[in-house]
Design a protein around this motif. Structure first.
Motif, PDB file in Angstrom:
ATOM      1  N   SER A  95       0.828  -1.219   0.000  1.00  0.00           N
ATOM      2  CA  SER A  95       0.000   0.000   0.000  1.00  0.00           C
ATOM      3  C   SER A  95       0.857   1.262   0.000  1.00  0.00           C
ATOM      4  O   SER A  95       0.432   2.302  -0.482  1.00  0.00           O
ATOM      5  CB  SER A  95      -0.950  -0.001   1.189  1.00  0.00           C
ATOM      6  N   GLN A  96       2.057   1.175   0.523  1.00  0.00           N
ATOM      7  CA  GLN A  96       2.936   2.341   0.593  1.00  0.00           C
ATOM      8  C   GLN A  96       3.794   2.523  -0.656  1.00  0.00           C
ATOM      9  O   GLN A  96       4.268   3.626  -0.906  1.00  0.00           O
ATOM     10  CB  GLN A  96       3.842   2.235   1.825  1.00  0.00           C
ATOM     11  N   THR A  99       2.180   1.358  -7.335  1.00  0.00           N
ATOM     12  CA  THR A  99       1.674   2.399  -8.237  1.00  0.00           C
ATOM     13  C   THR A  99       0.163   2.245  -8.359  1.00  0.00           C
ATOM     14  O   THR A  99      -0.398   1.214  -7.983  1.00  0.00           O
ATOM     15  CB  THR A  99       2.312   2.268  -9.626  1.00  0.00           C
ATOM     16  N   ALA A 100      -0.470   3.221  -8.922  1.00  0.00           N
ATOM     17  CA  ALA A 100      -1.926   3.173  -9.122  1.00  0.00           C
ATOM     18  C   ALA A 100      -2.297   1.988 -10.014  1.00  0.00           C
ATOM     19  O   ALA A 100      -3.288   1.294  -9.757  1.00  0.00           O
ATOM     20  CB  ALA A 100      -2.423   4.476  -9.718  1.00  0.00           C
ATOM     21  N   ALA A 101      -1.506   1.739 -11.031  1.00  0.00           N
ATOM     22  CA  ALA A 101      -1.782   0.616 -11.945  1.00  0.00           C
ATOM     23  C   ALA A 101      -1.660  -0.719 -11.207  1.00  0.00           C
ATOM     24  O   ALA A 101      -2.457  -1.638 -11.430  1.00  0.00           O
ATOM     25  CB  ALA A 101      -0.835   0.657 -13.132  1.00  0.00           C
ATOM     26  N   GLN A 102      -0.683  -0.842 -10.333  1.00  0.00           N
ATOM     27  CA  GLN A 102      -0.504  -2.074  -9.579  1.00  0.00           C
ATOM     28  C   GLN A 102      -1.661  -2.278  -8.612  1.00  0.00           C
ATOM     29  O   GLN A 102      -2.132  -3.407  -8.418  1.00  0.00           O
ATOM     30  CB  GLN A 102       0.827  -2.051  -8.816  1.00  0.00           C
ATOM     31  N   ILE A 103      -2.155  -1.233  -8.008  1.00  0.00           N
ATOM     32  CA  ILE A 103      -3.302  -1.348  -7.094  1.00  0.00           C
ATOM     33  C   ILE A 103      -4.547  -1.780  -7.841  1.00  0.00           C
ATOM     34  O   ILE A 103      -5.293  -2.637  -7.377  1.00  0.00           O
ATOM     35  CB  ILE A 103      -3.506  -0.025  -6.326  1.00  0.00           C
ATOM     36  N   VAL A 104      -4.744  -1.213  -9.040  1.00  0.00           N
ATOM     37  CA  VAL A 104      -5.890  -1.627  -9.862  1.00  0.00           C
ATOM     38  C   VAL A 104      -5.775  -3.114 -10.218  1.00  0.00           C
ATOM     39  O   VAL A 104      -6.745  -3.867 -10.137  1.00  0.00           O
ATOM     40  CB  VAL A 104      -5.996  -0.759 -11.148  1.00  0.00           C
ATOM     41  N   GLU A 105      -4.567  -3.555 -10.555  1.00  0.00           N
ATOM     42  CA  GLU A 105      -4.358  -4.964 -10.877  1.00  0.00           C
ATOM     43  C   GLU A 105      -4.647  -5.860  -9.672  1.00  0.00           C
ATOM     44  O   GLU A 105      -5.285  -6.900  -9.786  1.00  0.00           O
ATOM     45  CB  GLU A 105      -2.916  -5.188 -11.365  1.00  0.00           C
ATOM     46  N   GLU A 107      -6.661  -5.156  -7.156  1.00  0.00           N
ATOM     47  CA  GLU A 107      -8.099  -5.122  -6.927  1.00  0.00           C
ATOM     48  C   GLU A 107      -8.814  -6.075  -7.884  1.00  0.00           C
ATOM     49  O   GLU A 107      -9.763  -6.766  -7.496  1.00  0.00           O
ATOM     50  CB  GLU A 107      -8.646  -3.699  -7.072  1.00  0.00           C
TER      51      GLU A 107
END
Length: 111
Positions: A95-96, A99-105, A107
């Motif tokens: 979480s720290q 990247t935004a793309a990795q978080i979307v992946e 999710e």
């Protein structure tokens, strides 16, 4: 490519037997019988048992031989507790730094 060492092949076979519960928890491992069954000497069998002991699947007892390791409910509870701690720590780290793309992946994978 060189083939694997005999003791590694034996370790794999024994590991499969233990994980399939063909060799039950707490059962004594008869080295002579297994060596005869596998058609090998006791040396590669003993090396295989050392590998499995380092993995925690086999317990070596002085002057009594090798046994399939028994896992108690307390052992399992401690392992699962440790895994939960590690997973929560990993989630904090991700979480720290993600990247935004990795978080979307992530999710997407979680759904």
């Amino acid at each position: 490519m060189p083939s694997r060492a005999l003791y590694e092949q034996v370790a794999e076979r024994l590991r499969a037997s233990i994980l399939a519960h063909t060799m039950g928890p707490g059962s004594w491992i008869d080295e002579q019988a297994l060596a005869a069954e596998y058609g090998i000497s006791r040396t590669p069998l003993r090396e295989a048992l050392k590998v499995l002991a380092s993995e925690g699947l086999v317990t070596m007892k002085l002057r009594r031989g090798a046994y399939v390791t028994e896992v108690s409910e307390r052992d399992l509870a401690e392992v699962y507790h440790l895994l939960a701690l590690l997973e929560s720590d990993a989630a904090v780290q991700v979480s720290q730094t993600a990247t935004a793309a990795q978080i979307v992946e992530l999710e997407t994978l979680a759904c």
